[in-house]
Scaffold this motif. Structure first.
Motif, PDB file in Angstrom:
ATOM      1  N   CYS A  63       0.840  -1.216   0.000  1.00  0.00           N
ATOM      2  CA  CYS A  63       0.000   0.000   0.000  1.00  0.00           C
ATOM      3  C   CYS A  63       0.869   1.259   0.000  1.00  0.00           C
ATOM      4  N   PRO A  64       0.667   2.159  -0.987  1.00  0.00           N
ATOM      5  CA  PRO A  64       1.513   3.356  -1.072  1.00  0.00           C
ATOM      6  C   PRO A  64       1.254   4.398  -0.003  1.00  0.00           C
ATOM      7  N   VAL A  65       0.169   4.271   0.722  1.00  0.00           N
ATOM      8  CA  VAL A  65      -0.090   5.250   1.787  1.00  0.00           C
ATOM      9  C   VAL A  65      -0.136   4.604   3.174  1.00  0.00           C
ATOM     10  N   ALA A  66       0.344   3.373   3.276  1.00  0.00           N
ATOM     11  CA  ALA A  66       0.330   2.677   4.575  1.00  0.00           C
ATOM     12  C   ALA A  66       1.133   3.439   5.621  1.00  0.00           C
ATOM     13  N   PHE A  67       2.154   4.179   5.170  1.00  0.00           N
ATOM     14  CA  PHE A  67       2.987   4.905   6.132  1.00  0.00           C
ATOM     15  C   PHE A  67       2.182   5.914   6.944  1.00  0.00           C
ATOM     16  N   ALA A  68       1.034   6.345   6.400  1.00  0.00           N
ATOM     17  CA  ALA A  68       0.224   7.344   7.101  1.00  0.00           C
ATOM     18  C   ALA A  68      -1.104   6.780   7.595  1.00  0.00           C
ATOM     19  N   MET A  69      -1.419   5.545   7.215  1.00  0.00           N
ATOM     20  CA  MET A  69      -2.729   4.978   7.555  1.00  0.00           C
ATOM     21  C   MET A  69      -2.781   4.491   9.003  1.00  0.00           C
ATOM     22  N   GLU A  70      -3.903   4.697   9.619  1.00  0.00           N
ATOM     23  CA  GLU A  70      -4.137   4.173  10.969  1.00  0.00           C
ATOM     24  C   GLU A  70      -5.603   3.790  11.069  1.00  0.00           C
ATOM     25  N   PRO A  71      -5.931   2.519  11.081  1.00  0.00           N
ATOM     26  CA  PRO A  71      -5.071   1.359  10.991  1.00  0.00           C
ATOM     27  C   PRO A  71      -4.683   1.071   9.537  1.00  0.00           C
ATOM     28  N   VAL A  72      -3.591   0.313   9.352  1.00  0.00           N
ATOM     29  CA  VAL A  72      -3.192  -0.116   8.013  1.00  0.00           C
ATOM     30  C   VAL A  72      -4.162  -1.205   7.546  1.00  0.00           C
ATOM     31  N   PRO A  73      -4.173  -1.524   6.235  1.00  0.00           N
ATOM     32  CA  PRO A  73      -5.222  -2.411   5.709  1.00  0.00           C
ATOM     33  C   PRO A  73      -5.402  -3.733   6.461  1.00  0.00           C
ATOM     34  N   ASN A  74      -4.332  -4.495   6.699  1.00  0.00           N
ATOM     35  CA  ASN A  74      -4.561  -5.794   7.358  1.00  0.00           C
ATOM     36  C   ASN A  74      -5.042  -5.618   8.796  1.00  0.00           C
ATOM     37  N   GLN A  75      -4.598  -4.546   9.458  1.00  0.00           N
ATOM     38  CA  GLN A  75      -5.085  -4.289  10.821  1.00  0.00           C
ATOM     39  C   GLN A  75      -6.575  -3.945  10.795  1.00  0.00           C
ATOM     40  N   ALA A  76      -6.995  -3.160   9.809  1.00  0.00           N
ATOM     41  CA  ALA A  76      -8.408  -2.778   9.708  1.00  0.00           C
ATOM     42  C   ALA A  76      -9.272  -4.022   9.518  1.00  0.00           C
ATOM     43  N   ILE A  77      -8.802  -4.933   8.660  1.00  0.00           N
ATOM     44  CA  ILE A  77      -9.586  -6.155   8.425  1.00  0.00           C
ATOM     45  C   ILE A  77      -9.645  -7.004   9.693  1.00  0.00           C
ATOM     46  N   ARG A  78      -8.534  -7.088  10.406  1.00  0.00           N
ATOM     47  CA  ARG A  78      -8.531  -7.881  11.653  1.00  0.00           C
ATOM     48  C   ARG A  78      -9.495  -7.285  12.666  1.00  0.00           C
ATOM     49  N   LEU A  79      -9.503  -5.958  12.757  1.00  0.00           N
ATOM     50  CA  LEU A  79     -10.440  -5.304  13.685  1.00  0.00           C
ATOM     51  C   LEU A  79     -11.878  -5.635  13.296  1.00  0.00           C
ATOM     52  N   LEU A  80     -12.166  -5.624  11.982  1.00  0.00           N
ATOM     53  CA  LEU A  80     -13.524  -5.980  11.536  1.00  0.00           C
ATOM     54  C   LEU A  80     -13.840  -7.427  11.902  1.00  0.00           C
ATOM     55  N   GLN A  81     -12.875  -8.325  11.691  1.00  0.00           N
ATOM     56  CA  GLN A  81     -13.097  -9.739  12.018  1.00  0.00           C
ATOM     57  C   GLN A  81     -13.412  -9.925  13.505  1.00  0.00           C
ATOM     58  N   LEU A  82     -12.793  -9.088  14.336  1.00  0.00           N
ATOM     59  CA  LEU A  82     -12.975  -9.209  15.785  1.00  0.00           C
ATOM     60  C   LEU A  82     -14.188  -8.426  16.295  1.00  0.00           C
ATOM     61  N   GLY A  83     -14.877  -7.728  15.365  1.00  0.00           N
ATOM     62  CA  GLY A  83     -16.099  -7.029  15.747  1.00  0.00           C
ATOM     63  C   GLY A  83     -15.917  -5.572  16.137  1.00  0.00           C
ATOM     64  N   TYR A  84     -14.717  -5.030  15.920  1.00  0.00           N
ATOM     65  CA  TYR A  84     -14.499  -3.613  16.243  1.00  0.00           C
ATOM     66  C   TYR A  84     -14.883  -2.746  15.028  1.00  0.00           C
ATOM     67  N   VAL A  85     -16.135  -2.840  14.637  1.00  0.00           N
ATOM     68  CA  VAL A  85     -16.572  -2.224  13.383  1.00  0.00           C
ATOM     69  C   VAL A  85     -16.586  -0.699  13.488  1.00  0.00           C
ATOM     70  N   ASN A  86     -17.104  -0.190  14.580  1.00  0.00           N
ATOM     71  CA  ASN A  86     -17.171   1.275  14.706  1.00  0.00           C
ATOM     72  C   ASN A  86     -15.786   1.896  14.819  1.00  0.00           C
ATOM     73  N   GLU A  87     -14.835   1.157  15.413  1.00  0.00           N
ATOM     74  CA  GLU A  87     -13.463   1.679  15.497  1.00  0.00           C
ATOM     75  C   GLU A  87     -12.896   1.895  14.084  1.00  0.00           C
ATOM     76  N   VAL A  88     -13.181   0.959  13.181  1.00  0.00           N
ATOM     77  CA  VAL A  88     -12.677   1.104  11.813  1.00  0.00           C
ATOM     78  C   VAL A  88     -13.475   2.177  11.069  1.00  0.00           C
ATOM     79  N   LEU A  89     -14.795   2.188  11.266  1.00  0.00           N
ATOM     80  CA  LEU A  89     -15.622   3.207  10.605  1.00  0.00           C
ATOM     81  C   LEU A  89     -15.194   4.623  10.990  1.00  0.00           C
ATOM     82  N   ASN A  90     -14.741   4.776  12.224  1.00  0.00           N
ATOM     83  CA  ASN A  90     -14.362   6.109  12.710  1.00  0.00           C
ATOM     84  C   ASN A  90     -12.877   6.401  12.549  1.00  0.00           C
ATOM     85  N   SER A  91     -12.144   5.529  11.865  1.00  0.00           N
ATOM     86  CA  SER A  91     -10.695   5.719  11.745  1.00  0.00           C
ATOM     87  C   SER A  91     -10.351   6.631  10.569  1.00  0.00           C
ATOM     88  N   LEU A  92      -9.204   7.277  10.675  1.00  0.00           N
ATOM     89  CA  LEU A  92      -8.741   8.158   9.605  1.00  0.00           C
ATOM     90  C   LEU A  92      -8.264   7.361   8.388  1.00  0.00           C
TER      91      LEU A  92
END
Ligand code: SF4
Ligand code: SF4
Length: 132
Positions: A36-65
């Motif tokens: 990912c060309p913008v992973a250096f600035a992403m929070e969470p990065v793509p695989n972390q975002a997917i893991r959070l979704l898998q674990l049910g932290y949906v609003n945390e990802v929805l509200n992330s930058l």
């Protein structure tokens, strides 16, 4: 920001329907984030975002930058050995926020270093993100 009143299960279903992706197919190899060309600035990065979704932290990802910094370049989807396209998931997350009348792309809050380094497509994608 308006609260999202849907349950985690409803939101996950909506993300999968809108994106056409199966969130549980991801096995966390990290190939998406590595390319990912913008992973250096992403929070969470793509695989972390997917893991959070898998674990049910949906609003945390929805509200992330991070979902707003995605440049929609499709590199992550091309690299994924499981056929999961995180760019489409980020599209769906942004669409849910826009439909809920919430969004986080505030230019004055974007790091100047990111603006200097981001690919041009990030800015084109940003204009698309602010339309419904
Ligand atoms: S490349 Fe695919 S399987 Fe690997 S972490 Fe990213 S989404 Fe998951
Ligand atoms: S589509 Fe978004 S998350 Fe995927 S590699 Fe491109 S910028 Fe990164």
């Amino acid at each position: 920001m308006l609260p999202n009143l849907k349950s985690n299960e409803e939101l996950l279903k909506e993300i999968e329907v809108l994106s056409g992706q199966r969130i549980m197919d991801c096995y966390q190899c990290g190939e998406c984030t590595a390319g990912c060309p913008v992973a250096f600035a992403m929070e969470p990065v793509p695989n972390q975002a997917i893991r959070l979704l898998q674990l049910g932290y949906v609003n945390e990802v929805l509200n992330s930058l991070g979902i707003w910094l995605c440049a929609s370049c499709n590199v992550c989807g091309e690299r994924c050995p499981r056929g999961v396209d995180y760019g489409k998931i980020a599209d769906a997350l942004r669409a849910i926020n826009l439909r809920n009348n919430t969004y986080q792309l505030e230019l004055e809050k974007i790091d100047k270093e990111f603006i200097n380094q981001a690919p041009q497509q990030a800015f084109i994608a940003a204009f698309r993100k602010l339309t419904t």
